[in-house]
Each structure stands twice: as C-alpha cells, then as structure tokens.
Design a protein around this motif. Structure first.
Motif, PDB file in Angstrom:
ATOM      1  N   SER A   1       0.833  -1.206   0.000  1.00 19.27           N
ATOM      2  CA  SER A   1       0.000   0.000   0.000  1.00 19.27           C
ATOM      3  C   SER A   1       0.868   1.257   0.000  1.00 19.27           C
ATOM      4  N   PHE A   2       1.945   1.228   0.788  1.00 20.68           N
ATOM      5  CA  PHE A   2       2.847   2.377   0.836  1.00 20.68           C
ATOM      6  C   PHE A   2       3.489   2.607  -0.529  1.00 20.68           C
ATOM      7  N   ASN A   3       3.915   1.547  -1.176  1.00 28.61           N
ATOM      8  CA  ASN A   3       4.534   1.694  -2.498  1.00 28.61           C
ATOM      9  C   ASN A   3       3.539   2.227  -3.518  1.00 28.61           C
ATOM     10  N   SER A   4       2.292   1.759  -3.428  1.00 30.16           N
ATOM     11  CA  SER A   4       1.269   2.272  -4.351  1.00 30.16           C
ATOM     12  C   SER A   4       1.037   3.758  -4.124  1.00 30.16           C
ATOM     13  N   MET A   5       0.960   4.140  -2.844  1.00 31.86           N
ATOM     14  CA  MET A   5       0.780   5.558  -2.535  1.00 31.86           C
ATOM     15  C   MET A   5       1.968   6.373  -3.020  1.00 31.86           C
ATOM     16  N   ALA A   6       3.191   5.866  -2.795  1.00 31.32           N
ATOM     17  CA  ALA A   6       4.383   6.583  -3.233  1.00 31.32           C
ATOM     18  C   ALA A   6       4.420   6.725  -4.757  1.00 31.32           C
ATOM     19  N   GLU A   7       4.013   5.687  -5.442  1.00 34.42           N
ATOM     20  CA  GLU A   7       3.991   5.750  -6.911  1.00 34.42           C
ATOM     21  C   GLU A   7       2.997   6.795  -7.398  1.00 34.42           C
ATOM     22  N   SER A   8       1.804   6.806  -6.758  1.00 35.50           N
ATOM     23  CA  SER A   8       0.796   7.794  -7.145  1.00 35.50           C
ATOM     24  C   SER A   8       1.259   9.201  -6.839  1.00 35.50           C
ATOM     25  N   LEU A   9       1.845   9.395  -5.646  1.00 31.51           N
ATOM     26  CA  LEU A   9       2.343  10.726  -5.290  1.00 31.51           C
ATOM     27  C   LEU A   9       3.466  11.166  -6.222  1.00 31.51           C
ATOM     28  N   SER A  10       4.336  10.245  -6.570  1.00 32.77           N
ATOM     29  CA  SER A  10       5.449  10.588  -7.460  1.00 32.77           C
ATOM     30  C   SER A  10       4.929  11.075  -8.812  1.00 32.77           C
ATOM     31  N   LYS A  11       3.927  10.355  -9.343  1.00 32.43           N
ATOM     32  CA  LYS A  11       3.361  10.773 -10.641  1.00 32.43           C
ATOM     33  C   LYS A  11       2.714  12.148 -10.544  1.00 32.43           C
ATOM     34  N   GLN A  12       1.952  12.363  -9.457  1.00 28.88           N
ATOM     35  CA  GLN A  12       1.289  13.652  -9.314  1.00 28.88           C
ATOM     36  C   GLN A  12       2.294  14.777  -9.112  1.00 28.88           C
ATOM     37  N   ILE A  13       3.345  14.505  -8.328  1.00 27.37           N
ATOM     38  CA  ILE A  13       4.366  15.540  -8.106  1.00 27.37           C
ATOM     39  C   ILE A  13       5.080  15.868  -9.410  1.00 27.37           C
ATOM     40  N   GLU A  14       5.394  14.837 -10.185  1.00 27.75           N
ATOM     41  CA  GLU A  14       6.050  15.078 -11.467  1.00 27.75           C
ATOM     42  C   GLU A  14       5.146  15.869 -12.408  1.00 27.75           C
ATOM     43  N   GLN A  15       3.841  15.536 -12.377  1.00 25.40           N
ATOM     44  CA  GLN A  15       2.910  16.290 -13.218  1.00 25.40           C
ATOM     45  C   GLN A  15       2.831  17.744 -12.771  1.00 25.40           C
ATOM     46  N   LEU A  16       2.754  17.951 -11.444  1.00 20.89           N
ATOM     47  CA  LEU A  16       2.687  19.321 -10.945  1.00 20.89           C
ATOM     48  C   LEU A  16       3.954  20.087 -11.265  1.00 20.89           C
ATOM     49  N   GLN A  17       5.095  19.405 -11.151  1.00 16.38           N
ATOM     50  CA  GLN A  17       6.348  20.071 -11.504  1.00 16.38           C
ATOM     51  C   GLN A  17       6.364  20.438 -12.981  1.00 16.38           C
ATOM     52  N   GLU A  18       5.876  19.529 -13.808  1.00 22.10           N
ATOM     53  CA  GLU A  18       5.832  19.813 -15.249  1.00 22.10           C
ATOM     54  C   GLU A  18       4.877  20.965 -15.540  1.00 22.10           C
ATOM     55  N   TYR A  19       3.688  20.925 -14.883  1.00 22.86           N
ATOM     56  CA  TYR A  19       2.734  22.018 -15.081  1.00 22.86           C
ATOM     57  C   TYR A  19       3.329  23.343 -14.594  1.00 22.86           C
ATOM     58  N   GLY A  20       4.035  23.296 -13.453  1.00 23.53           N
ATOM     59  CA  GLY A  20       4.655  24.516 -12.938  1.00 23.53           C
ATOM     60  C   GLY A  20       5.692  25.075 -13.895  1.00 23.53           C
ATOM     61  N   LYS A  21       6.511  24.163 -14.454  1.00 18.31           N
ATOM     62  CA  LYS A  21       7.502  24.622 -15.423  1.00 18.31           C
ATOM     63  C   LYS A  21       6.840  25.220 -16.658  1.00 18.31           C
ATOM     64  N   LEU A  22       5.748  24.552 -17.107  1.00 16.13           N
ATOM     65  CA  LEU A  22       5.041  25.083 -18.275  1.00 16.13           C
ATOM     66  C   LEU A  22       4.441  26.447 -17.974  1.00 16.13           C
ATOM     67  N   GLN A  23       3.875  26.584 -16.762  1.00 15.85           N
ATOM     68  CA  GLN A  23       3.281  27.864 -16.385  1.00 15.85           C
ATOM     69  C   GLN A  23       4.340  28.957 -16.311  1.00 15.85           C
ATOM     70  N   GLU A  24       5.481  28.622 -15.657  1.00 15.57           N
ATOM     71  CA  GLU A  24       6.549  29.608 -15.567  1.00 15.57           C
ATOM     72  C   GLU A  24       7.078  29.967 -16.944  1.00 15.57           C
ATOM     73  N   GLN A  25       7.238  28.952 -17.786  1.00 14.80           N
ATOM     74  CA  GLN A  25       7.741  29.210 -19.128  1.00 14.80           C
ATOM     75  C   GLN A  25       6.744  30.033 -19.935  1.00 14.80           C
ATOM     76  N   PHE A  26       5.445  29.706 -19.753  1.00  8.47           N
ATOM     77  CA  PHE A  26       4.417  30.453 -20.470  1.00  8.47           C
ATOM     78  C   PHE A  26       4.413  31.919 -20.034  1.00  8.47           C
ATOM     79  N   THR A  27       4.468  32.143 -18.713  1.00  6.57           N
ATOM     80  CA  THR A  27       4.468  33.518 -18.222  1.00  6.57           C
ATOM     81  C   THR A  27       5.683  34.276 -18.732  1.00  6.57           C
TER      82      THR A  27
END
Length: 567
Positions: free
Chosen positions: A235-261
């Motif tokens: 369960s911990f590994n599943s949660m970590a995998e899900s969090l990792s994907k979401q964090i990577e997505q948020l980081q990517e979205y943040g970079k896109l937002q910063e780059q867009f601005t």
C-alpha cells in the motif's frame, strides 16, 4: 513507540507479578499459621491430661515450685519420646493469692491478656516474642489451657517456636521474587523481539517517507511475505507511486506555467514597445489633433504604462516561482531606501491629500540588503497605505537592534476585515473589488514584496481593523538569511480611540490608529493623534523630516512617472 510499548509491558508485568507475589505469600503464610494453630490445639489437650496425671502422682507436701518443675520435666520427656516432630516448650503457671505467679521454668513471662482468657476457662493462643536465657528473643505461638488439679489456678501453656516457619516464608518470598524478576525479564525480552518485527518495517517506511519528502521519488519499501506488514509495504509503495506521478505532473505544469508567463511577457515587450513609440510620436505632434483624439491618446499611454508595469511584475514573480531570483547585496542605510520610496509616491500622496509622517529619523538602519528590492517593498507599503488611508495621515516608524531592522507603515483608513491578513499577500487579491485604485497597481505588488522579504530571510506582516486602519511591518535580518531575532517594533492592531477634547471647544470622538514602536524602549516615538495638517502648530510633527547627512532629503528625490502597485 518501541520504548513506550516495552515500558508499558514492563510496568504492567511488574505490577502483576508484585500483586501475585503478595497474594501467594499471604496465602502460604496463612496456611502455615493455620497449620501451626491446629498442631497447638491438638497438643494442648494431650499436655493438659499429662499434667493432670503428673500432678496427681506427685506428693502434695512438697513446694509448688518443686512440683511444677517435676511435672514440666516429665512432660518434656514424654513429648520428646511420643512426638518428636511436634517440638514445643511446656510452661506451667500458678496464680498466687498475693497476685504473684509461680512458673516453671522460673521467671517465664506469659502475656497478661493471654493469662486473662485462660483464667476464664478458655483455651486461648497468642503470637508473642519470647525471651531466651541469653537475652535474645524469637517469635512463638503461645497456647494455654486451665488444668483441673489439686494445685489451685494451675495453667498449662505450650510455646511453639515460629522460627522455622519464618524461614520457610522468607525462602518462599525469595523464590517468588526471583521468579517474578525472571518472568519480567523474559516478557520484556519477548516484547522487544516481537516489537522489532513490527517497528522495523515502520521505521523503514518512515525513512523512505523522509527521502520521498526530500525529493527522492524513486524510493520504495521492500515487500516480503504476505502478512499485514507486506500489505502495508504494498500500500505504501502504491501511494508513493501515485504521489510521485502527481508531483512530477505538478512540476511539469509549474515549469510550463513559468515558461508560459516568461515567454508571454517577453513576446509582449516588442509590440508594447512599438505601441509606446507610436503613441509618443503622435503625442509629440498633437497640434493637428482634435481634443477627443488627444484625450484618447493620453488614456492609451496611461494603459500602456500600466501594461508595462504588469509585464515587469509578471517577469519578477516568474523569477521567484522558478527560484531564479538572487540577491545582489550592499551594506547600506535602509533610510535611503525609505526616502527613495517616499520620493516615488510623493506625487500620489499630494494628489490624494495624504500626509506622510516619518518618526525617529535619526535612528540609523545599517544593514546588508539589496537596496532595489527593499526600496520596492517600501514603495508598495507606502503606496498601499496612501491609497487606502481615506485622506488620513500615514505614519512610518523604524527601529533596529543587534540582529534585526524593522519598519512599520500605519494608516488610518479603510483597514482590514477579520481574516483579510491571511489573503492580503495573495496574487491579484482585493479586499473590495468595487473600490477604485488610485495608485494603478497590478495586484502583484504585495506578493512580490513578500517574496523579496523572504529572499532576505525576513517577513512582512499585516494587521488591521475595518474602518479604523491597518499596519504593515517589515522585518529584515542585519545580514541576509541570518536568523531573525527579536523584532524591535511591535505589530499593533489599530483600534478606535477617543480624541481628547480640544482647548477651544467641545471634544469630538473620532478614529485614530494605535501606531508606534511599543516594543522599542529606547525609541520614544511621538504620540500620533492625527491632528489637522493645516494647523501651523502641527507642522513640525506632520512635515516629512529631512534625513540626516549623508542621506539625500526626500525633497530632493524626483517622483518618477511609473505607477505604484497595489494589492
């Protein structure tokens, strides 16, 4: 957690073993005592019969002491021959008419209470300490009965020693104590081993969670077996995998937002520059333009100024978001930044008729900061105070100590509603969307000011009361990113207070802000009652003071054309 579990088990086990040990000792001791009493009861009857027979066989003409000694000796020999296991010492006692007693053996002391009950024709017993001939004592059971002989008042006693029984009880206590200690140690050891099986995976999960929090998104727990711990790991590994994907997505979205601005801001600079050049060119040759056209061009130029400032703020906030903002520090007197910021907002204050009062101008604020960023922070605070003061004076205080400098800007205007202080530094947030901005802010000013303060290792805080006023406090360390010590100025919430009655007429009740340096004992700031600026008696207090040399006075600072940001 492991220490708490083992400690709880140790305490609980110790208490249980103590209770059980005391209970076992009590039960065994009671059994030994009951057995001793039973033996004494059986022996006292035989001893009484034997004494009666021996007394009848002795000559009545001899002395009482001699007859008692003879009977006691015979009784002792008979006991040794017939029942060696029942060891006791016989005692014979006769109460004389002169309240004296004759005993065999001589001078043997029998407790008065026991003698009283035996004299009442009762078989009675008592536990008492008995003295030996060498002066030592031992605990014994004394049991007595009256005898029916020709010797008046003859009483027969048996003294049964309790020394062997006490040794047995002491041995049993030692065995129980040793067994309790062994059991407690074993249980604690077993609890430690069992807790290790549970705590080890939990500790591993904690370490991996810390590494995940530090950015190591590939960390996972090892899965062994199919028990509850293994399911927890999965369960911990599943949660970590899900969090990792979401964090990577948020980081990517943040970079896109910063780059867009950043890209949009840069791309808009070229057409904006072209439009400004065209507008400036047309305004330079406005002789042939009609009044409506000229007014339209002026409005266009004002909006171009606002648009340019918005692009500058967007670029600045994008640098903070990308953590690309860096300090370029110098050792300066922050009073220069205060007066420079005041020079940039003086025109706004004059347009709105707002008086800005500087307190304690002689206090130097030497610190290592980036002057441009500190000046921008103070410019935003002053512009917002002037914009929201509703024509009332604005007070500026500053102070310093060994580790921190602080500046407060206090207005007596619209103030802050309850809870606004939690949102006032948010981007594009406005307390009242219907209110007109006189300073033409972009909505990013306070957000950028907060980021600039954090970049120095400082803070900006705000408090206020609706309809009374607000106070903003900037606190910066003397050296960048050093620990922020005690702040030399208190953050005081403005409250409504009664203005004292004037000498020329009836007093009135108005609102005034409780501004000042309540926390700086060595800075005696003048009292602020917000007197009428037009009153000549108040000119010395209300006029912005000229800073001490080598600072440039505020009057010498030209107010630039660019607009000042608002919340």
């Amino acid at each position: 957690m492991q220490v708490r579990v083992i400690g709880s088990i140790f305490v609980a086990t110790t208490l249980v073993m103590i209770v059980l040990g005391l209970l076992m000792v009590s039960v065994v001791t009671q059994r030994i005592v009951d057995s001793k009493i039973d033996v004494a009861n059986s022996e006292i009857d035989r001893a009484r019969v034997a004494v009666e027979e021996q007394v009848a066989a002795t000559a009545s003409g001899t002395s009482t002491q001699a007859r008692l000694n003879s009977v006691r000796a015979a009784l002792t020999n008979q006991n040794a021959q017939m029942n060696p296991a029942a060891s006791y010492e016989p005692v014979l006692l006769v109460s004389n008419r002169d309240d004296t007693v004759t005993t065999a053996p001589e001078n043997f002391h029998v407790p008065e209470r026991l003698r009283y009950f035996v004299n009442e024709n009762q078989i009675s017993y008592q536990f008492s300490a008995v003295s030996r001939t060498d002066g030592s004592t031992y605990n014994a059971l004394l049991i007595g009965t009256p005898a029916n002989t020709d010797i008046p008042g003859l009483q027969v006693y048996l003294v049964l020693s309790m020394e062997a029984d006490e040794s047995t009880v002491a041995l049993m206590r030692g065995i129980i104590s040793a067994a309790a200690i062994v059991v407690v140690v074993l249980l604690v050891g077993i609890a430690f081993l069992l807790s290790q099986q549970v705590i080890t995976p939990v500790r591993a999960a904690s370490r991996i969670a810390e590494r995940l929090a530090n950015g190591h998104l590939r960390e996972r727990m090892s899965v062994e077996g199919e028990d509850e711990v293994a399911r927890l790991a999965m369960s911990f590994n599943s949660m970590a995998e899900s969090l990792s994907k979401q964090i990577e997505q948020l980081q990517e979205y943040g970079k896109l937002q910063e780059q867009f601005t950043s890209d949009v801001s840069h791309e808009l600079r070229t057409p904006l520059t072209t439009m400004r050049m065209a507008a400036d060119f047309v305004l330079e040759h406005d002789e042939d333009l009609s009044a409506p056209t000229r007014r339209s061009l002026e409005l266009l130029q004002g909006q171009l100024d606002h648009f340019e400032k918005l692009l500058e703020d967007l670029l600045e906030i994008s640098r903070h978001d990308a953590q690309a903002a860096a300090l370029s520090v110098n050792h300066v007197d922050v009073r220069d930044c205060i007066y420079s910021a005041w020079g940039q907002v003086r025109k706004l204050a004059e347009e709105l008729g707002v008086e800005v009062r500087f307190h304690n101008p002689e206090v130097a604020l030497d610190a290592t900061v980036e002057p441009r960023r500190v000046e921008r922070i103070l410019r935003n605070l002053l512009a917002n105070a002037i914009d929201h003061s509703e024509g009332n004076p604005v007070d500026v205080h500053w102070a310093r100590n060994d580790t921190t400098i602080a500046v407060t800007v206090t207005d007596s205007g619209v103030g802050l509603r309850k809870g606004d202080e939690r949102h006032i530094f948010n981007r594009f947030w406005r307390a009242d969307s219907a209110r007109v901005r006189h300073s033409g802010g972009t909505g990013l000013g306070l957000a950028i000011a907060q980021e600039d303060a954090h970049l120095h290792g400082g803070v900006i805080e705000a408090v206020g009361t609706a309809g009374v006023g607000s106070q903003f406090r900037l606190a910066l360390p003397i050296e960048p990113n050093k620990p922020l010590g005690a702040i030399p100025l208190d953050l005081v919430t403005p409250v409504a207070k009664e203005v004292p009655e004037s000498a020329g007429g009836a007093g009135t009740v108005g609102t005034a802000s409780a501004a000042g340096a309540a926390g700086a004992a060595d800075l005696a700031a003048p009292a602020v009652a917000f007197a009428d600026p037009a009153d000549p008696a108040n000119l010395a207090e209300t006029a912005p003071p000229a800073p001490p040399a080598p600072l440039a006075p505020p009057e010498a600072t030209a107010a630039p054309e660019r607009r000042t940001p608002d919340v």
